[in-house]
Design a protein around this motif. Sequence first.
Motif, mmCIF file in Angstrom:
data_model
loop_
_atom_site.group_PDB
_atom_site.id
_atom_site.type_symbol
_atom_site.label_atom_id
_atom_site.label_comp_id
_atom_site.label_asym_id
_atom_site.label_seq_id
_atom_site.Cartn_x
_atom_site.Cartn_y
_atom_site.Cartn_z
ATOM 1 N N LEU A 10 0.788 -1.109 0.075
ATOM 2 C CA LEU A 10 -0.108 0.009 -0.003
ATOM 3 C C LEU A 10 0.868 1.327 0.048
ATOM 4 C CD1 LEU A 10 -2.910 1.345 0.037
ATOM 5 C CD2 LEU A 10 -2.601 1.323 2.675
ATOM 6 N N TYR A 11 0.916 1.834 -1.006
ATOM 7 C CA TYR A 11 1.794 3.182 -1.302
ATOM 8 C C TYR A 11 1.136 4.439 -1.690
ATOM 9 C CZ TYR A 11 5.678 -0.197 -1.915
ATOM 10 O OH TYR A 11 6.652 -1.122 -1.661
ATOM 11 N N PHE A 12 1.135 5.442 -0.580
ATOM 12 C CA PHE A 12 0.495 6.507 -0.582
ATOM 13 C C PHE A 12 1.723 7.566 -0.290
ATOM 14 C CE2 PHE A 12 -3.586 4.454 -0.457
ATOM 15 C CZ PHE A 12 -4.211 4.951 -1.630
ATOM 16 N N HIS A 13 2.702 7.987 -1.254
ATOM 17 C CA HIS A 13 3.581 8.765 -0.889
ATOM 18 C C HIS A 13 3.811 9.642 -1.883
ATOM 19 C CE1 HIS A 13 6.378 6.709 -3.377
ATOM 20 N NE2 HIS A 13 5.880 5.602 -3.037
ATOM 21 N N ASP A 14 4.749 10.996 -1.262
ATOM 22 C CA ASP A 14 4.858 11.772 -2.238
ATOM 23 C C ASP A 14 3.666 12.651 -2.958
ATOM 24 O OD1 ASP A 14 7.743 10.040 -3.187
ATOM 25 O OD2 ASP A 14 7.713 12.013 -2.065
ATOM 26 N N ASN A 15 2.530 12.763 -2.117
ATOM 27 C CA ASN A 15 1.260 13.066 -2.546
ATOM 28 C C ASN A 15 1.047 14.513 -1.640
ATOM 29 O OD1 ASN A 15 0.206 11.456 -4.679
ATOM 30 N ND2 ASN A 15 0.192 9.892 -2.970
ATOM 31 N N SER A 16 -0.068 15.313 -2.169
ATOM 32 C CA SER A 16 -0.324 16.333 -1.235
ATOM 33 C C SER A 16 -1.396 16.079 -0.102
ATOM 34 C CB SER A 16 -0.707 17.619 -2.200
ATOM 35 O OG SER A 16 0.433 17.878 -3.060
ATOM 36 N N ASP A 34 4.861 -3.541 3.577
ATOM 37 C CA ASP A 34 4.877 -2.268 2.899
ATOM 38 C C ASP A 34 3.583 -1.340 3.160
ATOM 39 O OD1 ASP A 34 6.273 -3.984 0.195
ATOM 40 O OD2 ASP A 34 7.307 -2.420 1.803
ATOM 41 N N PHE A 35 3.407 -0.673 4.117
ATOM 42 C CA PHE A 35 2.305 0.168 4.582
ATOM 43 C C PHE A 35 3.071 1.638 4.537
ATOM 44 C CE2 PHE A 35 -1.804 0.908 6.355
ATOM 45 C CZ PHE A 35 -1.644 2.224 6.629
ATOM 46 N N GLN A 36 3.169 2.480 3.280
ATOM 47 C CA GLN A 36 3.893 3.325 3.026
ATOM 48 C C GLN A 36 2.985 4.617 2.865
ATOM 49 O OE1 GLN A 36 7.139 3.301 2.896
ATOM 50 N NE2 GLN A 36 7.429 1.106 2.681
ATOM 51 N N PHE A 37 3.286 5.680 3.860
ATOM 52 C CA PHE A 37 2.545 7.056 3.890
ATOM 53 C C PHE A 37 3.511 8.138 4.073
ATOM 54 C CE2 PHE A 37 -1.616 4.668 3.813
ATOM 55 C CZ PHE A 37 -2.190 5.582 3.451
ATOM 56 N N TYR A 38 4.553 8.210 3.489
ATOM 57 C CA TYR A 38 5.544 8.946 3.975
ATOM 58 C C TYR A 38 5.689 9.960 2.674
ATOM 59 C CZ TYR A 38 8.508 6.323 0.533
ATOM 60 O OH TYR A 38 8.976 5.808 -0.755
ATOM 61 N N SER A 39 6.365 11.308 2.898
ATOM 62 C CA SER A 39 6.572 12.319 2.388
ATOM 63 C C SER A 39 5.402 12.816 1.705
ATOM 64 C CB SER A 39 7.245 11.933 1.028
ATOM 65 O OG SER A 39 8.899 11.436 1.556
ATOM 66 N N ASN A 40 4.272 13.046 2.593
ATOM 67 C CA ASN A 40 3.067 13.848 2.149
ATOM 68 C C ASN A 40 2.936 15.173 2.940
ATOM 69 O OD1 ASN A 40 1.566 11.710 0.438
ATOM 70 N ND2 ASN A 40 1.660 10.619 2.352
ATOM 71 N N HIS A 41 3.844 15.393 3.691
ATOM 72 C CA HIS A 41 4.354 16.858 4.378
ATOM 73 C C HIS A 41 3.137 17.555 5.051
ATOM 74 C CE1 HIS A 41 7.744 16.670 1.651
ATOM 75 N NE2 HIS A 41 6.964 16.415 0.473
ATOM 76 N N GLN A 42 1.969 17.356 4.682
ATOM 77 C CA GLN A 42 0.903 18.004 5.592
ATOM 78 C C GLN A 42 -0.085 17.079 6.373
ATOM 79 O OE1 GLN A 42 -0.764 21.664 3.949
ATOM 80 N NE2 GLN A 42 0.437 21.334 1.958
ATOM 81 N N TRP A 62 7.385 -0.649 7.031
ATOM 82 C CA TRP A 62 6.426 0.289 7.627
ATOM 83 C C TRP A 62 6.890 1.681 7.575
ATOM 84 C CZ3 TRP A 62 1.493 0.412 9.767
ATOM 85 C CH2 TRP A 62 1.072 1.594 10.642
ATOM 86 N N ASN A 63 6.271 2.649 7.090
ATOM 87 C CA ASN A 63 6.804 4.275 7.138
ATOM 88 C C ASN A 63 5.508 5.001 6.872
ATOM 89 O OD1 ASN A 63 8.203 6.438 6.845
ATOM 90 N ND2 ASN A 63 9.615 5.598 5.121
ATOM 91 N N ILE A 64 5.378 5.606 8.072
ATOM 92 C CA ILE A 64 4.483 6.893 7.951
ATOM 93 C C ILE A 64 5.108 8.115 8.466
ATOM 94 C CG2 ILE A 64 2.331 5.125 7.764
ATOM 95 C CD1 ILE A 64 1.851 5.941 10.723
ATOM 96 N N ILE A 65 6.113 8.236 9.080
ATOM 97 C CA ILE A 65 6.533 8.963 9.747
ATOM 98 C C ILE A 65 7.327 10.191 8.788
ATOM 99 C CG2 ILE A 65 8.135 9.837 11.635
ATOM 100 C CD1 ILE A 65 5.501 8.381 12.528
ATOM 101 N N THR A 66 8.160 9.641 8.144
ATOM 102 C CA THR A 66 9.190 10.466 7.248
ATOM 103 C C THR A 66 8.446 11.508 6.439
ATOM 104 O OG1 THR A 66 10.622 8.516 7.196
ATOM 105 C CG2 THR A 66 11.002 10.403 5.715
ATOM 106 N N ASP A 67 8.946 12.735 6.655
ATOM 107 C CA ASP A 67 8.475 13.828 5.966
ATOM 108 C C ASP A 67 6.946 13.945 6.123
ATOM 109 O OD1 ASP A 67 10.789 13.377 3.208
ATOM 110 O OD2 ASP A 67 10.954 14.590 5.112
ATOM 111 N N ASN A 68 6.313 13.737 7.359
ATOM 112 C CA ASN A 68 4.795 13.878 7.643
ATOM 113 C C ASN A 68 5.103 15.233 8.765
ATOM 114 O OD1 ASN A 68 3.150 12.760 5.520
ATOM 115 N ND2 ASN A 68 3.715 10.880 6.461
ATOM 116 N N SER A 69 4.010 15.335 9.247
ATOM 117 C CA SER A 69 3.857 16.346 10.455
ATOM 118 C C SER A 69 2.989 15.619 11.671
ATOM 119 C CB SER A 69 3.414 17.687 9.976
ATOM 120 O OG SER A 69 4.225 18.367 8.923
#
Length: 304
Positions: A10-16, A34-42, A62-69
């Motif tokens: 499941l990949y949802f990264h580099d989105n807005s 692969d539960f990927q929600f990184y680099s969505n910034h907001q 598992w990555n939901i922390i990187t480049d999120n807030s």
Amino acid sequence: GQLTKIINNLYFHDNSFTGLLPSQLGLMTLITKDFQFYSNHQLCGNIPYEVSILSTQVTSGWNIITDNSFGTPCCIVNPTVYTCSPTMIPTSSPTLIPTLITYYPTKLPTFKPTPLPSKTPTSIPTSLPSFVPTAHCGPGTYLDGIICVDCIIGYYSNIDVPPFPTSCDLCPSGQYNTASGSSSCLTCAIGKLSSSDRTYCSDCEAGQYNYNNTECVNCEEGKYAPQPLTDSCLTCGGGFKTNNKTKATTCTACDAGKYSIGLFYECNTCSRGQYSSSGASTCENCSIGFYAPFVLLVQLEIIQ
């Protein structure tokens, strides 16, 4: 929807994406990789507990922390959309830079049960270890009970993996060795043969020939070898004899009154009325007026 059926990737990264992470993602209880929600910034606010639980079953990716807030109120991350509510008690003086608080999920137990135990054990137990360590025999040795013993001279062994030999092999014909514990044999020089115990090489005897560097062969009937020969013996031709039926060392002429057609170990006697000289291959008939009264007589007598 169908998202609850996803088991990996499941990949949802580099989105807005903005705002809070939906708690409904916690319904994806089948996903394990692969539960990927990184680099969505907001993406902001706290991580929903239902989503945090999923981290215990996703074994990799598992990555939901990187480049999120996450951990930062959404009203700070995106004030145009979210408004921070005032607190009842005044807060301490604000810092110039907002503090980023990251909440990492703790390892909580999964809702799924652990895997079932293995199949029922076999009724026959495995063999118990021996009290004496297993011997490991190298090349040039053989296993005698629980110890390794060197091969004796003339024998060899070249096996170094189980099952280990329980005896050594005699060197092949035409080969030998002179050291105990040998893993191979040496080849005899051309024209020489190995002894029966394969401890040395030697020439064949007189009356024999070397066959293919593998064995000494006695000369056949009618053949001879005054010294060891190679491949075959000499032929004893007509008018001659070898004296010995096999393993002959000489070839001598037949006596007068005898003959040999060759390849024979003794000479035949001429019949009455015939004669021969020494080394004859046939007997001659007496001429008219002459006779041979005795079998061994070679001098012809004139008839009176």
